[in-house]
Enzyme design. Structure first.
Site, PDB file in Angstrom:
ATOM      1  N   ARG A 133       0.835  -1.213   0.000  1.00  0.00           N
ATOM      2  CA  ARG A 133       0.000   0.000   0.000  1.00  0.00           C
ATOM      3  C   ARG A 133       0.870   1.263   0.000  1.00  0.00           C
ATOM      4  O   ARG A 133       0.467   2.304  -0.489  1.00  0.00           O
ATOM      5  CB  ARG A 133      -0.969  -0.026   1.198  1.00  0.00           C
ATOM      6  CG  ARG A 133      -1.875   1.191   1.291  1.00  0.00           C
ATOM      7  CD  ARG A 133      -3.172   0.927   2.058  1.00  0.00           C
ATOM      8  NE  ARG A 133      -2.964   0.206   3.308  1.00  0.00           N
ATOM      9  CZ  ARG A 133      -2.486   0.730   4.438  1.00  0.00           C
ATOM     10  NH1 ARG A 133      -2.163   2.001   4.489  1.00  0.00           N
ATOM     11  NH2 ARG A 133      -2.342  -0.013   5.525  1.00  0.00           N
ATOM     12  N   TYR A 154     -16.261  13.474 -17.116  1.00  0.00           N
ATOM     13  CA  TYR A 154     -16.522  12.053 -16.890  1.00  0.00           C
ATOM     14  C   TYR A 154     -17.579  11.958 -15.781  1.00  0.00           C
ATOM     15  O   TYR A 154     -17.497  12.669 -14.767  1.00  0.00           O
ATOM     16  CB  TYR A 154     -15.216  11.376 -16.449  1.00  0.00           C
ATOM     17  CG  TYR A 154     -15.393   9.924 -16.133  1.00  0.00           C
ATOM     18  CD1 TYR A 154     -15.664   9.003 -17.141  1.00  0.00           C
ATOM     19  CD2 TYR A 154     -15.308   9.459 -14.827  1.00  0.00           C
ATOM     20  CE1 TYR A 154     -15.839   7.663 -16.849  1.00  0.00           C
ATOM     21  CE2 TYR A 154     -15.479   8.115 -14.534  1.00  0.00           C
ATOM     22  CZ  TYR A 154     -15.745   7.226 -15.544  1.00  0.00           C
ATOM     23  OH  TYR A 154     -15.931   5.911 -15.261  1.00  0.00           O
ATOM     24  N   ASP A 163      -7.359  16.254 -15.928  1.00  0.00           N
ATOM     25  CA  ASP A 163      -7.601  14.869 -16.335  1.00  0.00           C
ATOM     26  C   ASP A 163      -7.315  14.797 -17.831  1.00  0.00           C
ATOM     27  O   ASP A 163      -8.066  15.322 -18.647  1.00  0.00           O
ATOM     28  CB  ASP A 163      -9.051  14.478 -16.017  1.00  0.00           C
ATOM     29  CG  ASP A 163      -9.365  13.027 -16.373  1.00  0.00           C
ATOM     30  OD1 ASP A 163      -8.657  12.446 -17.208  1.00  0.00           O
ATOM     31  OD2 ASP A 163     -10.352  12.490 -15.815  1.00  0.00           O
ATOM     32  N   LYS A 211      -7.835   3.028 -19.501  1.00  0.00           N
ATOM     33  CA  LYS A 211      -8.220   3.296 -20.882  1.00  0.00           C
ATOM     34  C   LYS A 211      -7.039   3.055 -21.831  1.00  0.00           C
ATOM     35  O   LYS A 211      -6.530   1.962 -21.857  1.00  0.00           O
ATOM     36  CB  LYS A 211      -8.780   4.715 -20.977  1.00  0.00           C
ATOM     37  CG  LYS A 211      -9.797   5.067 -19.865  1.00  0.00           C
ATOM     38  CD  LYS A 211     -11.086   4.292 -20.003  1.00  0.00           C
ATOM     39  CE  LYS A 211     -12.017   4.437 -18.800  1.00  0.00           C
ATOM     40  NZ  LYS A 211     -12.303   5.820 -18.392  1.00  0.00           N
TER      41      LYS A 211
HETATM   42  C1  LIG Z   1     -12.719   6.349 -17.249  1.00  0.00           C
HETATM   43  C2  LIG Z   1     -12.369   7.722 -16.889  1.00  0.00           C
HETATM   44  C3  LIG Z   1     -12.163   8.072 -15.553  1.00  0.00           C
HETATM   45  C4  LIG Z   1     -12.314   7.077 -14.419  1.00  0.00           C
HETATM   46  O1  LIG Z   1     -11.354   6.074 -14.529  1.00  0.00           O
HETATM   47  P1  LIG Z   1     -11.589   4.595 -13.901  1.00  0.00           P
HETATM   48  O2  LIG Z   1     -10.291   3.936 -14.199  1.00  0.00           O
HETATM   49  O3  LIG Z   1     -12.756   4.009 -14.603  1.00  0.00           O
HETATM   50  O4  LIG Z   1     -11.854   4.786 -12.459  1.00  0.00           O
HETATM   51  C5  LIG Z   1     -11.828   9.381 -15.270  1.00  0.00           C
HETATM   52  N1  LIG Z   1     -11.719  10.304 -16.245  1.00  0.00           N
HETATM   53  C6  LIG Z   1     -11.905  10.002 -17.537  1.00  0.00           C
HETATM   54  C7  LIG Z   1     -11.761  11.079 -18.561  1.00  0.00           C
HETATM   55  C8  LIG Z   1     -12.253   8.705 -17.910  1.00  0.00           C
HETATM   56  O5  LIG Z   1     -12.461   8.413 -19.195  1.00  0.00           O
END
Ligand SMILES: *Cc1c(COP(=O)(O)O)cnc(C)c1O
Length: 400
Positions: free
Chosen positions: A67, A120, A190, A215
């Site tokens: 962790r 998101y 992000d 992703k």
């Molecule tokens: C999918 C996504 C998230 C969240 O990510 P997870 O791995 O599903 O928790 C956050 N921001 C964007 C732009 C995303 O496409």
């Protein structure tokens, strides 16, 4: 598109392109293994009491307890930090784990956050439903309007500007230069849709960059992983929260993230080529009322996309003239493109936000996010471009 991401290979000093760095980065813990080593352990043998005490009380111990840190996870973090031009990075068990750590790790009761309508859905829910319970106020602005960001800042009160660019689901953009120039609050971006190979927010003066590595970075729909990168000072602070939050990345998923980075550039190029072709084909079809892709001259921020993004990317959205029913019917009738929530993987995926990811939003929130009842999001995969195009045209034909 811009080509200014050239960077030095760590410890070698030779300037290379980012795709080369994506191959070379994150290898310091490999020993003689060419591929990354999986440290499948939750804990580590502590050599002495004194060293155990040091590791338990210092930031980022690599071999104390997973962790806190783990060599496989650290290798992924190192690779992302190098690709983003950051001093440090911390990996999380998901993108939401990373976003929650930034928001709840940096903001306290009485603080204010400015974010955007186009987000998101998980981030939106966190800001809208969780933050108020902890006494954190959030304002939402139109992400494409730099003046709106600036005007929403309450001096001495706004702690964080949280941006997403390109943004869900219509690929609206935040001008990173303008965002970074706003004095006062910390800025986090992000950058999931862009990946580290398409834009580097920290180069503009933004403080933190966030990715859902679930992703395109992971790239195969087989891991959930998130990451935050920034200055050592901020990342140490976030680490202090993250180790208690407990959303640490699993070593196996970090291994998948590192493997994904090695092929990210070729996948991104192929997906971009397919998305650009689909955007052109769909823009000419009368059953489609609007197509959004950063490569299209019709994108309202086309000039900014040319300046800010190295690849226009594999994601596009379209609005079906037939509305909600057409959207539902369309995503159930494609054969090669599959109905699933995610993006950046080998399979072309289609989603209908109004009936799935954004189903919890009120009609006015949907409208502010730029989602119409007939909006369909497409994540281009790695199939032959013409097969994907033909599948979409066939499905459009079935709408009658
Ligand atoms: C999918 C996504 C998230 C969240 O990510 P997870 O791995 O599903 O928790 C956050 N921001 C964007 C732009 C995303 O496409």
């Amino acid at each position: 598109m811009t080509d200014e991401l050239e960077q030095a290979i760590p410890q070698q000093g030779q300037p290379v392109q980012p795709e080369t760095l994506a191959i070379r980065a994150g290898r310091s813990a490999n020993g003689s293994s060419l591929a990354p080593v999986l440290w499948a352990t939750s804990t580590f043998v502590t050599p002495t009491v004194e060293e155990g005490r040091k590791m338990a009380t210092s930031v980022g111990a690599a071999q104390f307890y997973t962790r806190y840190g783990n060599p496989t996870v650290n290798a992924f973090e190192e690779a992302i930090a190098d690709l983003e031009g950051a001093e440090a990075a911390r990996a999380f068990s998901s993108g939401m784990g990373a976003i929650a750590a930034v928001v709840l790790g940096l903001c306290s009761k009485g603080d204010h956050i400015v974010s955007q309508h186009q987000l998101y859905a998980g981030t939106q829910m966190l800001l809208q439903s969780v933050c108020p319970r902890f006494g954190i106020d959030v304002s939402f602005v139109d992400c494409a309007d730099p003046e709106a960001w600036r005007a929403a800042v309450i001096p001495g009160h706004t702690m964080l500007l949280l941006a997403e660019t390109p943004a869900n689901p219509r690929l609206d953009l935040v001008d990173l230069e303008q965002l970074a120039a706003i004095p006062g609050p910390m800025k986090a971006v992000d950058s999931t849709f862009a990946t580290p190979l398409s834009q580097r927010p920290l180069d503009y003066g933004v403080d933190l960059v966030i990715h859902s590595a679930t992703k395109a970075i992971g790239g195969h729909n087989d891991i959930t992983l998130g990451v935050v990168a920034g200055t050592r000072e901020l990342m140490d602070w976030i680490w202090g929260f993250a180790v208690l939050q407990g959303a640490n990345a699993a070593p196996f998923d970090a291994l998948g993230g590192l493997r994904g980075l090695r092929t990210l550039d070729v996948r991104l190029r192929q997906q971009t080529a397919t998305a650009e072709r689909l955007a052109q084909v769909l823009e000419e079809d009368d059953r489609v009322s609007e197509v959004r892709h950063p490569s299209l001259a019709s994108h309202p921020q086309f000039a900014l996309a040319q300046k800010q993004l190295r690849h226009s990317g594999g994601l596009l959205t379209m609005d079906l003239a037939g509305g909600f029913e057409a959207g539902k019917r369309f995503v159930e009738s494609t054969q090669i493109c599959q109905l699933a929530t995610s993006l950046g993987g080998p399979e072309t995926l289609v989603t209908h936000p109004a009936s799935t990811t954004h189903v919890n939003l009120l009609p006015e929130e949907l409208a502010a996010a730029g989602i119409t009842p007939g909006t369909v999001r497409i994540s281009a995969g790695l199939e032959a471009t013409e097969d994907v195009a033909n599948d979409l045209i066939r499905a459009l034909g079935g709408l009658g």
